[in-house]
Design a protein around this motif. Structure first.
Motif, PDB file in Angstrom:
ATOM      1  N   THR A   1      35.760  33.665  74.720  1.00 48.98           N
ATOM      2  CA  THR A   1      34.383  33.701  74.234  1.00 48.98           C
ATOM      3  C   THR A   1      34.337  34.234  72.806  1.00 48.98           C
ATOM      4  OG1 THR A   1      33.424  33.988  76.439  1.00 48.98           O
ATOM      5  CG2 THR A   1      32.119  34.783  74.572  1.00 48.98           C
ATOM      6  N   ALA A   2      33.765  33.433  71.904  1.00 49.13           N
ATOM      7  CA  ALA A   2      33.762  33.796  70.486  1.00 49.13           C
ATOM      8  C   ALA A   2      33.001  32.750  69.692  1.00 49.13           C
ATOM      9  CB  ALA A   2      35.196  33.876  69.950  1.00 49.13           C
ATOM     10  N   VAL A   3      32.704  33.098  68.449  1.00 51.58           N
ATOM     11  CA  VAL A   3      32.289  32.100  67.478  1.00 51.58           C
ATOM     12  C   VAL A   3      33.560  31.530  66.860  1.00 51.58           C
ATOM     13  CG1 VAL A   3      31.080  31.679  65.314  1.00 51.58           C
ATOM     14  CG2 VAL A   3      30.106  33.246  67.009  1.00 51.58           C
ATOM     15  N   TYR A   4      33.662  30.210  66.842  1.00 47.12           N
ATOM     16  CA  TYR A   4      34.834  29.530  66.301  1.00 47.12           C
ATOM     17  C   TYR A   4      34.468  28.916  64.945  1.00 47.12           C
ATOM     18  CZ  TYR A   4      37.363  30.120  70.650  1.00 47.12           C
ATOM     19  OH  TYR A   4      38.016  30.670  71.728  1.00 47.12           O
ATOM     20  N   TYR A   5      35.265  29.266  63.942  1.00 45.47           N
ATOM     21  CA  TYR A   5      35.079  28.756  62.595  1.00 45.47           C
ATOM     22  C   TYR A   5      36.231  27.828  62.224  1.00 45.47           C
ATOM     23  CZ  TYR A   5      32.010  32.858  61.931  1.00 45.47           C
ATOM     24  OH  TYR A   5      31.027  33.813  62.031  1.00 45.47           O
ATOM     25  N   CYS A   6      35.915  26.748  61.531  1.00 39.18           N
ATOM     26  CA  CYS A   6      36.973  25.972  60.880  1.00 39.18           C
ATOM     27  C   CYS A   6      36.998  26.374  59.407  1.00 39.18           C
ATOM     28  CB  CYS A   6      36.774  24.484  61.038  1.00 39.18           C
ATOM     29  SG  CYS A   6      35.314  23.786  60.226  1.00 39.18           S
ATOM     30  N   ALA A   7      38.174  26.250  58.803  1.00 38.16           N
ATOM     31  CA  ALA A   7      38.324  26.653  57.408  1.00 38.16           C
ATOM     32  C   ALA A   7      39.393  25.817  56.731  1.00 38.16           C
ATOM     33  CB  ALA A   7      38.682  28.135  57.313  1.00 38.16           C
ATOM     34  N   SER A   8      39.143  25.461  55.470  1.00 41.24           N
ATOM     35  CA  SER A   8      40.188  24.831  54.671  1.00 41.24           C
ATOM     36  C   SER A   8      41.162  25.926  54.242  1.00 41.24           C
ATOM     37  CB  SER A   8      39.596  24.119  53.458  1.00 41.24           C
ATOM     38  OG  SER A   8      38.924  25.046  52.628  1.00 41.24           O
ATOM     39  N   THR A   9      42.417  25.600  54.189  1.00 40.74           N
ATOM     40  CA  THR A   9      43.439  26.646  54.127  1.00 40.74           C
ATOM     41  C   THR A   9      44.517  26.362  53.104  1.00 40.74           C
ATOM     42  OG1 THR A   9      43.053  27.098  56.470  1.00 40.74           O
ATOM     43  CG2 THR A   9      45.089  27.932  55.537  1.00 40.74           C
ATOM     44  N   ARG A  10      44.770  27.393  52.311  1.00 39.97           N
ATOM     45  CA  ARG A  10      45.938  27.399  51.439  1.00 39.97           C
ATOM     46  C   ARG A  10      46.775  28.636  51.789  1.00 39.97           C
ATOM     47  NH1 ARG A  10      45.111  24.320  46.616  1.00 39.97           N
ATOM     48  NH2 ARG A  10      42.995  23.583  46.327  1.00 39.97           N
ATOM     49  N   GLY A  11      46.811  28.955  53.072  1.00 42.20           N
ATOM     50  CA  GLY A  11      47.322  30.257  53.490  1.00 42.20           C
ATOM     51  C   GLY A  11      46.112  31.165  53.627  1.00 42.20           C
ATOM     52  N   TYR A  12      45.412  31.370  52.572  1.00 42.79           N
ATOM     53  CA  TYR A  12      44.087  31.995  52.669  1.00 42.79           C
ATOM     54  C   TYR A  12      43.077  30.909  53.008  1.00 42.79           C
ATOM     55  CZ  TYR A  12      43.905  30.256  47.852  1.00 42.79           C
ATOM     56  OH  TYR A  12      43.968  29.476  46.729  1.00 42.79           O
ATOM     57  N   MET A  13      41.943  31.353  53.609  1.00 42.89           N
ATOM     58  CA  MET A  13      40.899  30.410  54.031  1.00 42.89           C
ATOM     59  C   MET A  13      39.874  30.285  52.922  1.00 42.89           C
ATOM     60  SD  MET A  13      42.685  31.304  56.583  1.00 42.89           S
ATOM     61  CE  MET A  13      42.614  32.271  58.050  1.00 42.89           C
ATOM     62  N   GLU A  14      39.914  29.134  52.256  1.00 46.37           N
ATOM     63  CA  GLU A  14      39.120  28.980  51.033  1.00 46.37           C
ATOM     64  C   GLU A  14      37.640  28.704  51.334  1.00 46.37           C
ATOM     65  OE1 GLU A  14      40.781  26.076  48.458  1.00 46.37           O
ATOM     66  OE2 GLU A  14      39.585  26.708  46.735  1.00 46.37           O
ATOM     67  N   HIS A  15      37.386  27.790  52.233  1.00 47.55           N
ATOM     68  CA  HIS A  15      36.015  27.439  52.600  1.00 47.55           C
ATOM     69  C   HIS A  15      35.885  27.503  54.106  1.00 47.55           C
ATOM     70  CE1 HIS A  15      35.058  26.173  48.531  1.00 47.55           C
ATOM     71  NE2 HIS A  15      36.175  25.485  48.506  1.00 47.55           N
ATOM     72  N   TRP A  16      34.714  27.970  54.564  1.00 43.86           N
ATOM     73  CA  TRP A  16      34.456  28.180  55.978  1.00 43.86           C
ATOM     74  C   TRP A  16      33.209  27.422  56.417  1.00 43.86           C
ATOM     75  CZ3 TRP A  16      36.955  32.321  58.930  1.00 43.86           C
ATOM     76  CH2 TRP A  16      37.883  33.064  58.195  1.00 43.86           C
ATOM     77  N   GLY A  17      33.225  26.987  57.678  1.00 35.89           N
ATOM     78  CA  GLY A  17      32.001  26.483  58.266  1.00 35.89           C
ATOM     79  C   GLY A  17      31.144  27.629  58.786  1.00 35.89           C
ATOM     80  N   GLN A  18      29.984  27.282  59.326  1.00 35.68           N
ATOM     81  CA  GLN A  18      29.053  28.281  59.839  1.00 35.68           C
ATOM     82  C   GLN A  18      29.412  28.772  61.236  1.00 35.68           C
ATOM     83  OE1 GLN A  18      26.375  29.879  58.348  1.00 35.68           O
ATOM     84  NE2 GLN A  18      27.279  28.977  56.524  1.00 35.68           N
ATOM     85  N   GLY A  19      30.292  28.040  61.910  1.00 44.48           N
ATOM     86  CA  GLY A  19      30.760  28.468  63.213  1.00 44.48           C
ATOM     87  C   GLY A  19      29.998  27.839  64.368  1.00 44.48           C
ATOM     88  N   THR A  20      30.665  27.787  65.521  1.00 47.80           N
ATOM     89  CA  THR A  20      30.048  27.305  66.753  1.00 47.80           C
ATOM     90  C   THR A  20      30.425  28.270  67.874  1.00 47.80           C
ATOM     91  OG1 THR A  20      29.739  25.374  68.190  1.00 47.80           O
ATOM     92  CG2 THR A  20      31.969  25.749  67.372  1.00 47.80           C
ATOM     93  N   LEU A  21      29.443  28.629  68.692  1.00 50.37           N
ATOM     94  CA  LEU A  21      29.641  29.641  69.724  1.00 50.37           C
ATOM     95  C   LEU A  21      30.178  29.011  70.999  1.00 50.37           C
ATOM     96  CD1 LEU A  21      29.301  32.535  70.820  1.00 50.37           C
ATOM     97  CD2 LEU A  21      26.929  31.930  71.388  1.00 50.37           C
TER      98      LEU A  21
END
Lengths: 108, 116
Positions: free
Chosen positions: B91-111
């Motif tokens: 149980t969590a909010v799941y975020y997708c993110a573009s990644t260069r090792g660090y997460m450059e851009h994030w979505g708003q998430g889905t619960l």
């Protein structure tokens, strides 16, 4: 797995003052270290990558320093919008990618 | 403008399955590794899974390996996370993110809520 430890867990700071947040890695991550800001109900925001490079659009009052195992995020002249939770994350030789436990910056 | 929009979250019983999607726009999707990161209620950020730009390499946290499957369709600029054998601790909010090792851009998430 590289374990990331952040301290303090909570930092109480007055607006206009400087906040200094620390992050320690269990083994060297070189400069492969990022900082994020998280506010309730919002997506995390990248602040700093490569330990000291500000991400696009991040104000100059945010600065990062350190290398190896010891890192610092400094927020100068705190603004009301800066009160949030901050996470460090290492990306040296991933997977896995690992985050610290976070530091909450609250209004004093 | 970079946009990442997650969907597919919801309430599921323990042992059930869900498939999350992340629609990407505003950048050359196929050239970026992508990751899923989650945040359980009152907890910190946890990396879940990652995939290379070509989809040739996939990576998982120990906590989800064998239960979750990451994939992507570069023709549709979409990232997926198939979640099977779900547990209450997922149980969590799941975020997708573009990644260069660090997460450059994030979505708003889905619960995602796993509960009977």
């Amino acid at each position: 797995e590289k374990v990331m430890t952040q301290f303090p867990a909570t930092l109480s700071v007055s607006p206009g003052e400087t906040a200094t947040l620390s992050c320690r890695a269990s083994q060297s991550v070189s400069d492969s270290l990022a900082w994020y800001q998280v506010k309730p109900g919002q997506a995390p925001r990248l602040l700093i990558y490569d330990a000291s490079t500000r991400a696009t659009g991040i104000p100059a009052r945010f600065s990062g320093s350190g290398s190896g195992t010891e890192f610092t995020l400094t927020i100068s002249s705190l603004q009301s919008e800066d009160f949030a939770i901050y996470y460090c994350q290492q990306y040296r030789n991933w997977p896995p990618l690992t985050f610290g436990g976070g530091t909450k910056v609250e209004i004093k | 403008e970079v946009q990442l929009l997650e969907s597919g979250g919801g309430l599921v019983q323990p042992g059930g399955s869900l498939r999350l999607s992340c629609a990407a726009s505003g950048f050359t999707f196929r050239t970026y590794a992508m990751t899923w990161v989650r945040q359980a209620p009152g907890k910190g950020l946890e990396w879940v899974s990652g995939i290379s730009g070509s989809a040739g390499n996939t990576y998982y946290a120990d906590s989800v390996r064998g239960r979750f499957t990451i994939s992507r369709d570069n023709s549709k600029n979409t990232l997926y996370l198939q979640m099977d054998s779900l547990r209450a601790e997922d149980t969590a909010v799941y975020y997708c993110a573009s990644t260069r090792g660090y997460m450059e851009h994030w979505g708003q998430g889905t619960l995602v809520t796993v509960s009977s």
